[in-house]
Design an enzyme around this catalytic site. Structure first.
Site, mmCIF file in Angstrom:
data_model
loop_
_atom_site.group_PDB
_atom_site.id
_atom_site.type_symbol
_atom_site.label_atom_id
_atom_site.label_comp_id
_atom_site.label_asym_id
_atom_site.label_seq_id
_atom_site.Cartn_x
_atom_site.Cartn_y
_atom_site.Cartn_z
ATOM 1 N N GLU A 1 0.846 -1.177 0.000
ATOM 2 C CA GLU A 1 0.000 0.000 0.000
ATOM 3 C C GLU A 1 0.890 1.237 0.000
ATOM 4 O OE1 GLU A 1 -2.151 1.084 3.609
ATOM 5 O OE2 GLU A 1 -1.167 -0.573 4.648
ATOM 6 N N CYS B 1 -2.517 -12.957 -14.954
ATOM 7 C CA CYS B 1 -2.282 -12.400 -16.285
ATOM 8 C C CYS B 1 -3.488 -11.687 -16.869
ATOM 9 C CB CYS B 1 -1.842 -13.518 -17.230
ATOM 10 S SG CYS B 1 -0.248 -14.252 -16.769
#
Length: 363
Positions: free
Chosen positions: A95, A121
């Site tokens: 974060e 992906c």
């Protein structure tokens, strides 16, 4: 979708090229110990080379440049962009969201919704669906979906592990070899409402499938983030290939029905870039022609979430897509998840660069 256009693309590639032959030279201790023949990596995968970012490069840095290129190639004011999604596996930190740094660097409006999406992906494709929904609902006029994947850390960590672990056999080494196919790339996709689109490249429909019974066939180690991470991947390549193909076939039937296409209506396919075995088996099982499929894996390897959009961008950049052609973007990711997108192409707006910390050089 009735109102969503793929307006422009921007992509950045690393300047450092690493061949499969070079990786095998680095793996000499393993190859000698197990008496593995040289050339097997390219022979098995069809990947002759891949690219790596310089050490310490953060995903946000290259994602910012990809966004800037996508914006520069389109006739749009950045203030019109109401959503930014960062969709790659690689990110700056746990974060805040990598989208925060990209939003700041790209100079987008404070009214812009920003967040990260992670789905192996498929992160960028998932982000495209979310952004397209917002455009279709009339909530925003335009959105940027971007991601940057780096393969250096995974490949180098894998090589070190394979050379040091003398307990490995020809059988037990197999789960690590898929990691050696990974490369690096960055791509941004600018979506707009058709009322402000110059290209009118319509994003027409999408189909998804979640075959999560096989989520354990390809897994990394514990959650890590940042450019210094040293990940390892464990991949059951053969079973992942089989189940991925089966998932793709099931999704494709739904996809054709949703778009009301038959196979002959598809002018070009762009698939997730894994390697030649996956590509050949997938096209064969879907009943599609290899001559209509555009590929980049021989010189980029598998670049994760950036693979399919970067391949689309290169096809557009090289004028491989003709006006009026119908495209099928066929995304399959570990999990196992599928996202297939139908698009009608009319005009290509795309800018590209080779990454340089000081300045970008146009490809």
């Amino acid at each position: 979708y009735e109102n969503v256009c793929i307006e422009s693309l921007g992509y950045v590639l690393p300047g450092e090229i690493v061949t499969s032959d070079e990786l095998e030279r680095q793996l000499e201790p393993l190859y000698s110990r197990l008496k593995l023949p040289a050339g097997r990596l390219e022979l098995m995968t069809g990947i002759r080379e891949r690219r790596f970012w310089p050490p310490g490069t953060r995903p946000s840095q290259t994602s910012i440049q990809s966004c800037q290129l996508a914006i520069a190639s389109a006739n749009i004011d950045p203030s019109q962009i109401g959503c930014l999604v960062h969709g790659s596996v690689c990110r700056d930190f746990l974060e805040p969201a990598t989208a925060s740094a990209v939003h700041h660097g790209a100079g987008l409006s404070e009214d812009c919704v920003i967040y990260d999406v992670s789905n192996a992906c498929l992160g960028i494709l998932n982000g495209m669906l979310q952004a397209a929904n917002m455009i279709e609902l009339g909530q925003i006029q335009a959105a940027l979906v971007v991601g940057s994947e780096g393969g250096r850390q995974l490949v180098e960590t894998t090589i070190d592990y394979l050379n040091r672990n003398e307990s490995l056999t020809r059988k037990t080494v197999k789960p690590a070899f898929a990691s050696l196919t990974i490369g690096s790339a960055s791509c941004a996709v600018l979506l707009t409402h058709r009322s402000i689109s110059d290209t009118q490249n319509r994003m027409q429909a999408a189909t998804v499938l979640a075959n999560t019974a096989f989520h354990d066939l390809c897994q990394s180690d514990q959650d890590q983030a940042g450019s210094a991470m040293q990940p390892l991947m464990d991949t059951d390549s053969e079973e992942l290939l089989n189940q991925g193909i089966a998932s793709g076939v099931a999704t494709f039937q739904k996809f054709l029905q949703a778009r009301q296409w038959d196979r002959g209506d598809i002018d070009m396919t762009i698939c997730h870039q894994v390697g030649k075995a996956h590509r050949n088996l997938m096209l064969d099982n879907l009943g599609l022609q290899a001559s209509r499929d555009f590929i980049t894996y021989p010189f980029l390897g598998n670049t994760g979430s950036a693979a399919l959009p970067t391949t689309l961008a290169i096809a557009a950049d090289q004028n491989e897509i003709q006006s009026g052609e119908q495209l099928a973007l066929l995304g399959i990711g570990s999990g196992i998840n599928c996202v297939f997108i139908a698009a009608e192409w009319h005009s290509s707006k795309c800018l590209s660069a080779i990454w340089d910390r000081q300045q970008a050089s146009v490809l």
